[in-house]
Design an enzyme around this catalytic site. Structure first.
Site, PDB file in Angstrom:
ATOM      1  N   GLY A 138       0.718  -1.150  -0.100  1.00 45.28           N
ATOM      2  CA  GLY A 138      -0.045  -0.031   0.112  1.00 45.28           C
ATOM      3  C   GLY A 138       0.937   1.298   0.094  1.00 45.28           C
ATOM      4  N   CYS A 139       1.883   1.175   0.842  1.00 45.01           N
ATOM      5  CA  CYS A 139       2.912   2.447   0.953  1.00 45.01           C
ATOM      6  C   CYS A 139       3.580   2.567  -0.305  1.00 45.01           C
ATOM      7  CB  CYS A 139       3.725   2.494   2.023  1.00 45.01           C
ATOM      8  SG  CYS A 139       2.906   2.232   3.809  1.00 45.01           S
ATOM      9  N   THR A 140       3.876   1.638  -1.066  1.00 46.19           N
ATOM     10  CA  THR A 140       4.785   1.701  -2.315  1.00 46.19           C
ATOM     11  C   THR A 140       3.653   2.336  -3.603  1.00 46.19           C
ATOM     12  OG1 THR A 140       5.982  -0.150  -2.063  1.00 46.19           O
ATOM     13  CG2 THR A 140       5.766   0.675  -4.230  1.00 46.19           C
TER      14      THR A 140
END
Length: 165
Positions: free
Chosen positions: A48-50
Site C-alpha cells: 500500500g505504501c509503495t
C-alpha cells in the site's frame, strides 16, 4: 494512549524538523510560500505504501501545481534511501523514528486493522497552504484516487484565494 486532538482547517500546522534519507533536515518553515503535501505512511516498501508513493511520483497534475511532497514514517534513513532509490521517488521521505511529530499531529495512535485494535502509524495526508496553515486533511486515506483528490484540493484552495483577493 490518548490520540492527539485533530488539527482543524485554517489552524497553523505544527513546525517540524525531520531528517530525510540523506540526513538533510527539513522544516515546514523552509517551504513557506508553497503548498506542502505531507503524507504519513506506515512502512517503506510495503504494497500500500509503495502504491501511494508511486501515485504521488507519477501524478502529473499534482506535479504541475508545484506542490512540495514530503512523506513521513518511522522508518530510518537507510530504509528511506533504499525505498526512494528502488522506486525513483523524486521527493523527500522524512524519518520520525520515535513518532514524536506523528503523535503531535494525530497520525500515530490507536487504529483498527482486521478487527484488531493496535497502536501505530495512521495513513493520513495533510495539505498545508503557502501560509503554513492546514488547508485540508485526509485522516483515513484510501490510496486509489488519493493523489487526484489532493490536486483537486490545491486547485480549489487556489481558486478560493483568488476570489477572496
Amino acid at each position: 494512549m490518548t490520540d492527539a486532538p485533530r488539527l482543524q482547517a485554517g489552524e497553523a500546522f505544527p513546525e517540524f524538523l525531520l531528517p530525510d534519507g540523506n540526513g538533510t533536515q527539513h522544516s515546514l518553515s523552509q517551504y513557506r510560500g508553497q503548498y506542502v503535501v505531507l503524507y504519513v505512511y506506515p512502512k517503506d516498501d510495503t504494497p500500500g505504501c509503495t502504491r501511494e508513493a508511486c501515485d504521488f511520483r507519477d501524478h502529473a497534475p499534482l506535479r504541475s501545481l508545484g506542490a512540495v511532497i514530503l512523506g513521513v514514517s518511522r522508518d530510518d534513513a537507510g530504509s528511506h534511501t533504499a525505498f526512494a532509490e528502488k522506486y525513483s521517488l523524486p521527493f523527500a521521505l522524512l524519518s520520525d523514528p520515535d513518532a514524536a511529530f506523528l503523535k503531535e499531529i494525530g497520525a500515530y495512535g490507536s487504529k483498527t486493522l482486521y478487527g484488531k485494535v493496535t497502536e501505530g502509524v495512521k495513513r493520513q495526508t495533510f495539505l498545508i497552504g503557502p501560509d503554513g496553515r492546514l488547508v485540508k486533511s485526509w485522516l483515513a486515506v484510501k490510496v486509489e484516487g488519493h493523489a487526484d483528490a489532493v490536486a483537486q484540493a490545491i486547485e480549489a484552495h487556489r481558486n478560493q484565494q483568488e476570489t477572496q483577493a
